[in-house]
Design a protein around this motif. Structure first.
Motif, mmCIF file in Angstrom:
data_model
loop_
_atom_site.group_PDB
_atom_site.id
_atom_site.type_symbol
_atom_site.label_atom_id
_atom_site.label_comp_id
_atom_site.label_asym_id
_atom_site.label_seq_id
_atom_site.Cartn_x
_atom_site.Cartn_y
_atom_site.Cartn_z
ATOM 1 N N LYS A 220 0.888 -1.354 -0.016
ATOM 2 C CA LYS A 220 0.010 0.046 0.081
ATOM 3 C C LYS A 220 0.810 1.319 -0.007
ATOM 4 O O LYS A 220 0.519 2.203 -0.643
ATOM 5 N N ASN A 221 2.014 1.258 0.636
ATOM 6 C CA ASN A 221 2.752 2.288 0.790
ATOM 7 C C ASN A 221 3.456 2.720 -0.443
ATOM 8 O O ASN A 221 3.908 3.727 -0.987
ATOM 9 N N LYS B 289 1.092 4.448 -2.733
ATOM 10 C CA LYS B 289 1.146 5.717 -2.548
ATOM 11 C C LYS B 289 2.253 6.596 -3.088
ATOM 12 O O LYS B 289 2.037 7.628 -3.586
ATOM 13 N N GLU B 290 3.462 5.792 -2.891
ATOM 14 C CA GLU B 290 4.721 6.518 -3.509
ATOM 15 C C GLU B 290 4.541 6.601 -4.961
ATOM 16 O O GLU B 290 5.067 7.433 -5.455
ATOM 17 N N ASN C 165 1.895 6.886 -6.876
ATOM 18 C CA ASN C 165 1.005 8.025 -6.893
ATOM 19 C C ASN C 165 1.471 9.324 -6.888
ATOM 20 O O ASN C 165 1.234 9.994 -7.681
ATOM 21 N N ARG C 166 2.184 9.469 -5.786
ATOM 22 C CA ARG C 166 3.035 10.564 -5.701
ATOM 23 C C ARG C 166 3.912 11.042 -7.034
ATOM 24 O O ARG C 166 3.985 12.214 -7.217
#
Length: 507
Positions: A33-34, A37-38, A40-41
């Motif tokens: 999940k992290n 997120k990275e 997507n950033r």
């Protein structure tokens, strides 16, 4: 981020095997999940403003996925990164944002193969005379040297009455001290078959190729002595109408006007011999590629040096023929600019890019409404003067809305409150209205029109080499380019335009 190494041995012994398995699954899920997120950033940093994933962006993504394979198994197929799967994820990610965005992928081959065509006619040789300023040869060499990739993948052709490949190769051509002496004897220099040349440029330029022609753009055929010039112009337009058919829907054509010294014989359209001339003369660089590749030139960092035509010595103007809205610039309405008059507010759920506003009211003192629209006009193969001329834009709205001014963004515009809305914008469009009476969609289009410099650069008579304007004009240029323009317009969807900016005003 979860780390199994942080769980001590005593605690591990107290956990049943089933519970331990659950802990491991939850930890791995958290890591995945992290990682997402990275990712997507990273995507937001790469493409939120310019809506483009270029070759450099793609290389960064590949490197990231390579180090995170365990967390992105869905992106791999038979051990290889699945390009289409990644593109689908990127499109879904930006498509689900507010507002949704369409992402362009300027990736693929590292470099495009180039077919370079040099016109070697009688009136071209004096551009590279030994007593000239050398700008002609310097511009060509600089342009070709700025192409990325391996020179062995590029090809040189000499064109006049026919098209012949230069036998000594790309690098030898660049290194030759006199390119016209090196190409002497190739083809018949007494006439130029523009029909065959443009046919080659349009129909033989592949998906992974770019074609470049250097020419004086003087339409000449055999036996023109005594022929009415208007008949010559009609013939030139007829030729372009015959060549530029449905293929233009998929191809863009950039015309760059250059200027250089000229020393030697010049051959007027109805003359049997040349007239000696020493002075300045225009010539042209013609670049043809698919619409995607023309757009790629300014989106792909590998072509940043190549496509800076306005920085080349001898540059005067440029014009891009195309039937598609090839550019999709970033734009956003500003909320606190000193340009603004009247009242309004941004509609909810848009993020930093503001396209929709509501509750519009005119200013009590001035009686009008003024809006500030930030637009990124960078990275386009369009002359700066054309881009900033309000007369080249068409505003479509129910109520009268006009562009009062287009100016570059100044330091005073980059306030803390507006910085997030500006994105990569380069200019401010000042929009003015006497009032918005009801909710409506608004479109602003940069129209694709044959620019004024084409007519100013054209001559109907080139027999007087010492006459006023000879140094800056080309015989019959406007007729030749008008024929090309008409073909692009005929094969497009209505009046051609370069880009459109869409907004919604709600009462």
């Amino acid at each position: 981020m979860c780390n199994l190494s942080q769980i001590d041995m005593k605690t591990m012994k107290k956990i049943s095997s089933a519970a331990l398995l659950l802990v491991m699954v939850l930890c791995l899920a958290g890591c995945g999940k992290n990682s997402k997120k990275e990712l997507n950033r990273m995507l937001l940093e790469m493409a939120d403003a310019d809506q483009t994933i270029d070759a450099n962006d793609w290389a960064t993504l590949e490197a990231y996925f390579d180090g995170q394979k365990a967390n992105f198994r869905d992106f791999y197929k038979d051990g290889q990164l699945d390009v289409e799967e990644v593109k689908e994820y990127v499109n879904d990610f930006f498509g689900s944002r507010r507002p949704p965005k369409e992402i362009q992928f300027a990736v693929g081959k590292t470099a495009l193969n180039v077919n370079f065509y040099l016109e070697r006619s009688g009136s071209m040789v004096p551009y590279d005379a030994s007593n000239g300023d050398g700008l002609f040869k310097a511009a060509i060499v600089k342009m070709l040297n700025n192409l990325p990739g391996d020179n062995d993948d590029h090809h040189i052709y000499v064109v006049n009455s026919e098209i012949n490949e230069y036998p000594k190769g790309f690098q030898k051509f660049i290194n030759d001290s006199n390119i016209f002496e090196a190409t002497k004897g190739i083809g018949d220099a007494s006439s130029t078959d523009f029909g065959a040349i443009f046919e080659q440029l349009l129909n033989k330029t592949g998906q992974d190729e770019l074609s470049i022609l250097v020419t004086d753009m003087i339409y000449s055929t055999k036996n023109m002595v005594g022929v009415n010039p208007q008949k010559v112009f009609a013939e030139a337009q007829g030729m372009t109408n015959a060549v530029f058919k449905s293929q233009v829907k998929d191809k863009g054509m950039l015309i760059v006007k250059m200027n250089s010294s000229y020393s030697g014989p010049y051959y007027p359209y109805n003359s049997t011999g040349g007239q000696s001339y020493t002075g300045r003369r225009p010539y042209y660089i013609v670049i043809v590629g698919t619409n995607q590749n023309i757009a790629r030139l300014t989106r792909d960092a590998n072509y940043a040096s190549f496509c800076k035509f306005a920085d080349m010595k001898g540059y005067e103007n440029m014009y891009l023929f195309e039937t598609d809205d090839v550019y999709k610039p970033y734009y956003s309405l500003l909320l606190e600019s000193d340009v603004i008059r009247g009242r309004f507010r941004a509609c909810h759920g848009q993020g930093d890019q503001i396209k929709d506003i509501e509750n519009l009211e005119v200013d009590r003192n001035s009686g009008d409404l003024r809006l500030a629209l930030a637009v990124d006009l960078g990275g386009m193969l369009i002359d700066e003067q054309y881009l900033t001329d309000v007369n080249n834009y068409k505003v479509e709205a129910d109520d009268k809305l006009v562009i009062k001014e287009i100016r570059k963004i100044e330091q005073k515009d980059v306030t803390p409150a507006e910085r997030k809305h500006l994105g990569k914008a380069t200019h401010i469009f000042v929009l003015e209205s006497e009032g918005i009476k009801h909710s409506q969609d608004v479109e602003i289009k940069l129209m694709n029109r044959l620019p004024d410099w084409v007519a100013d650069s054209s001559s109907d008579d080139d027999t007087n080499v010492g006459g006023a304007g000879f140094a800056n004009t080309t015989f019959g240029l406007k007729y030749l380019l008008q024929g090309i323009y008409d073909s692009y317009r005929k094969n497009g969807k209505g009046d051609p335009y370069y880009f459109e900016l869409e907004m919604n005003f709600k009462r």
